[in-house]
Design an enzyme around this catalytic site. Structure first.
Site: not given
Length: 201
Positions: A76-78, A80
């Site tokens: 759920e990371c920018g 990803t």
């Protein structure tokens, strides 16, 4: 009598000089050996065994002779979407003694909250990940996994101290299992710093 005394003194002086020279030589040799021992004692990635996403043992010794990219991942990371490029370079170079090993971690912004099963499903469904993915671990703090202790501590890896800055930091391991480079999370997997390193002979 004086000649005998002088001769005795000369012999003693010569013996003393030779003895000191020998001691100095032995000391220098000992110091050199200590330095060599320190260099030899630098650890390699091959000592570690971990669990993969499916609970199976993964032995880094099985990767001897390969270049390895180790990366801490999050769903759920920018950053990803880097999964896509990671998979692309893995497919391109996996038959050329190159492998990627992913370590999901929830250390940054709670961006990897899922279970191992959920992570596996996410990686497969969204990015078709086929490179080895390990069980979720911690990459910083008091509970830092032993693999990441090796990667981040110069006393263990022999190259440099580092901190994992965020998700998708890259650690490059050479064919001898030694740490070769540390790259920031924002360096894309397709960057020349990585692709050039893979292609180095």
């Amino acid at each position: 009598m004086k000649k005998i005394i002088l001769l005795s003194c000369s012999v003693l002086l010569l013996w003393s000089c030779q003895s000191n020279a020998q001691q100095n030589s032995e000391t220098n040799t000992t110091e050199k050996n200590k330095k060599m021992d320190t260099a030899v004692k630098a650890e390699t990635i091959y000592q570690f065994k971990v669990k993969d996403l499916y609970g199976e043992e993964f032995d880094f010794a099985s990767l001897k002779g390969k270049k390895i990219l180790i990366v801490n991942t999050a769903s759920e990371c920018g950053l990803t979407p880097q999964y896509k490029d990671l998979e692309a370079i893995y497919k391109k170079y996996k038959d050329k003694n190159f492998v990627i090993v992913g370590f999901p971690a929830n250390n940054f912004g709670a961006q990897e909250p899922g279970s191992n099963q959920e992570i596996a499903k996410f990686c497969e469904m969204n990015y078709g990940v086929t490179f080895p993915m390990m069980s979720k671990i911690s990459v910083k703090g008091d509970d830092k996994n032993e693999v990441y202790q090796f990667l981040t501590q110069k006393s263990k890896n022999g190259l440099q101290d580092s901190e994992v800055e965020w998700n998708f930091q890259k650690y490059l391991i050479n064919e001898q299992g030694e740490l070769a480079k540390v790259l920031s999370p924002r360096v894309l997997p397709t960057d020349a710093a990585i692709v050039g390193w893979i292609n180095e002979k």
